[in-house]
Design an enzyme around this catalytic site. Structure first.
Site, PDB file in Angstrom:
ATOM      1  CE  LYS A  31       4.129  -5.227 -14.386  1.00  0.00           C
ATOM      2  NZ  LYS A  31       4.248  -6.327 -15.368  1.00  0.00           N
ATOM      3  NE  ARG A  36       0.382 -11.005 -18.991  1.00  0.00           N
ATOM      4  CZ  ARG A  36       1.205 -10.450 -18.094  1.00  0.00           C
ATOM      5  NH1 ARG A  36       0.938 -10.547 -16.798  1.00  0.00           N
ATOM      6  NH2 ARG A  36       2.288  -9.829 -18.482  1.00  0.00           N
ATOM      7  CE1 TYR A  93     -14.952  -5.062  15.011  1.00  0.00           C
ATOM      8  CE2 TYR A  93     -12.982  -4.851  13.661  1.00  0.00           C
ATOM      9  CZ  TYR A  93     -14.106  -4.294  14.234  1.00  0.00           C
ATOM     10  OH  TYR A  93     -14.389  -2.967  14.029  1.00  0.00           O
ATOM     11  CG  MET A 134     -10.348  -0.432   7.506  1.00  0.00           C
ATOM     12  SD  MET A 134     -11.802   0.606   7.286  1.00  0.00           S
ATOM     13  CE  MET A 134     -13.017  -0.592   6.774  1.00  0.00           C
TER      14      MET A 134
HETATM   15  C1  PLP Z   1       5.445  -6.946 -15.383  1.00  0.00           C
HETATM   16  C2  PLP Z   1       6.151  -7.274 -16.639  1.00  0.00           C
HETATM   17  C3  PLP Z   1       7.550  -7.287 -16.673  1.00  0.00           C
HETATM   18  C4  PLP Z   1       8.398  -7.172 -15.432  1.00  0.00           C
HETATM   19  O1  PLP Z   1       8.320  -8.390 -14.746  1.00  0.00           O
HETATM   20  P1  PLP Z   1       9.140  -8.655 -13.398  1.00  0.00           P
HETATM   21  O2  PLP Z   1       8.872 -10.082 -13.110  1.00  0.00           O
HETATM   22  O3  PLP Z   1       8.552  -7.758 -12.369  1.00  0.00           O
HETATM   23  O4  PLP Z   1      10.550  -8.351 -13.669  1.00  0.00           O
HETATM   24  C5  PLP Z   1       8.169  -7.471 -17.903  1.00  0.00           C
HETATM   25  N1  PLP Z   1       7.439  -7.655 -19.023  1.00  0.00           N
HETATM   26  C6  PLP Z   1       6.090  -7.674 -19.020  1.00  0.00           C
HETATM   27  C7  PLP Z   1       5.362  -7.894 -20.287  1.00  0.00           C
HETATM   28  C8  PLP Z   1       5.399  -7.497 -17.819  1.00  0.00           C
HETATM   29  O5  PLP Z   1       4.064  -7.538 -17.806  1.00  0.00           O
END
Ligand code: PLP
Length: 379
Positions: A53, A152, A274, A320
């Site tokens: 992701k 969640r 700055y 920046m």
């Molecule tokens: C992001 C995520 C993972 C991976 O988690 P890590 O801590 O990066 O290994 C696995 N399962 C779900 C549902 C996630 O959202």
């Protein structure tokens, strides 16, 4: 899908030349492969996915997925449908791609067209996927996510019960996994881990007997009772320590270096950056690097760069596009315009940088901007 496919191929990502860039991000695909092998060794016969992701935590989903496939990885998780569609273009039709956040209502045909697996987080999503299966006239693959205590994503226990009672609820759905996510896996002694595992057992028992998945990176290190049939590591693949407080069992993956844009000497009392939040307390040698918060270096992140093992503290505010370093500890003339200093690498790990910033390595990696020259090694 009439639009041109979203391309995520290496040539698109490595578009900024080394000469033109202000900073260079080196991503070691061999280290990612080795990290995958290390996790597989821990998992024995348990299947191991790759979580890709957010563009594989900022490192490039296309390159990362291609490298993992060479290690036999054939199941990926992304957060969004858009990420799944893009990843499909890269990995070909074979690997399973699960969309963790679920499919937005009405987007099911796009997911079907891209051959994606839905992660079903609610009764409504289940109905929509079942309807999509009717329209497609075939069974559609899915994982059912249950909320075992993180609050969640995933079906609440009452929803799982309702599904269990409704004999037609899973019509048209090829349920490949029941899954859940741990809230406190990086704290091995946290009682929530065992509570969630037991809640997961109870919820799973109400659903068809299919393989199960619970562990993220840190969950793998909680031991075999957490492994089930499929592990879902992300962070550990990318070199983040899945066992905070203990030595990192993974190889580092990223190196981030920024170019010196200019050097100068200033006298005692000179205001720096700055807001003049810093005044030189004596004569100082400074270097300004072409790297700032627009590159995703949070203003509160690690407050030093490194050169040949010498720590170069940031002075004044992060701008920046630039940061001013105190290079007085470097022999005069040794560090020049165009030279590279290290922000992440052997002198300062991702976890070190995160620790200084009061954040986590995940945020450091996911924040890294698009303005770097990206260099992929190995793979
Ligand atoms: C992001 C995520 C993972 C991976 O988690 P890590 O801590 O990066 O290994 C696995 N399962 C779900 C549902 C996630 O959202």
């Amino acid at each position: 899908m009439n639009d041109a496919p979203t391309k995520l191929l290496p040539e698109d990502v490595v578009a900024i030349s080394e000469a033109a860039a202000g900073a260079i991000l080196t991503i070691d695909l061999d280290a990612i492969r080795e990290n995958y092998r290390r996790l597989k060794t821990r998992l024995g016969s348990v299947r191991c996915a790759g979580v890709a992701k957010a563009d594989a935590y900022g490192l490039g989903a296309a390159q990362v997925a291609s490298a993992l496939m060479k290690e036999g990885c054939d199941v990926f998780f992304v957060a969004l449908l858009a990420e799944g569609i893009a990843l499909r273009e890269v990995v070909g039709s074979e690997p399973e791609i699960y969309v963790l956040n679920g499919l937005p209502p009405g987007s099911e045909p796009e997911a079907v067209a891209a051959g994606l697996c839905a992660v079903i987080n609610s009764g409504a999503q289940l109905k929509a996927w079942s309807a999509a299966a009717r329209d497609a006239r075939r069974r559609l693959p899915a994982a059912i996510q249950v909320d075992s205590g993180m609050s969640r994503l995933g079906m609440a226990p009452a929803e799982v019960e309702a599904v269990a009672k409704d004999t037609g609820a899973l019509d048209g759905i090829d349920v490949r996994y029941v899954m859940s996510h741990l809230a406190c896996a990086d704290e091995p002694r946290h009682p929530a881990n065992e509570e969630q595992r037991l809640a997961f057992e109870r919820l799973r028992a109400m659903l068809p007997e299919v393989p199960a998945s619970l562990a993220n990176s840190s969950g793998i290190f909680l031991g075999p009772p957490y492994h089930y049939d499929l592990a879902r590591p992300g962070a550990a693949l990318y070199g983040i320590n899945p066992t905070p407080g203990a030595p990192n069992p993974m190889l580092p993956v990223v190196r981030l270096q920024a170019k010196v844009a200019q050097t100068r000497r200033v006298e005692k009392g000179t205001g720096i950056g700055y807001g003049h939040t810093y005044y030189a307390d004596g004569p100082l040698s400074l270097a300004t690097i072409s790297f700032g918060y627009a590159d995703g270096w949070l203003r509160r992140s690690a407050s030093a760069a490194w050169f040949e093992g010498i720590r170069l503290p940031f002075l004044g505010r992060v701008s920046m596009d630039s940061i001013i370093l105190d290079i007085s500890a470097v022999p005069p003339g040794r560090l020049r315009e165009g030279d590279l200093v290290e922000l992440l690498g052997p002198s300062q790990s991702v976890d070190d940088a995160a620790g200084h910033a009061g954040t986590i390595g995940y945020e450091i990696l996911a924040s890294l901007g698009p303005r770097f020259h990206r260099r992929y090694v190995g793979g």
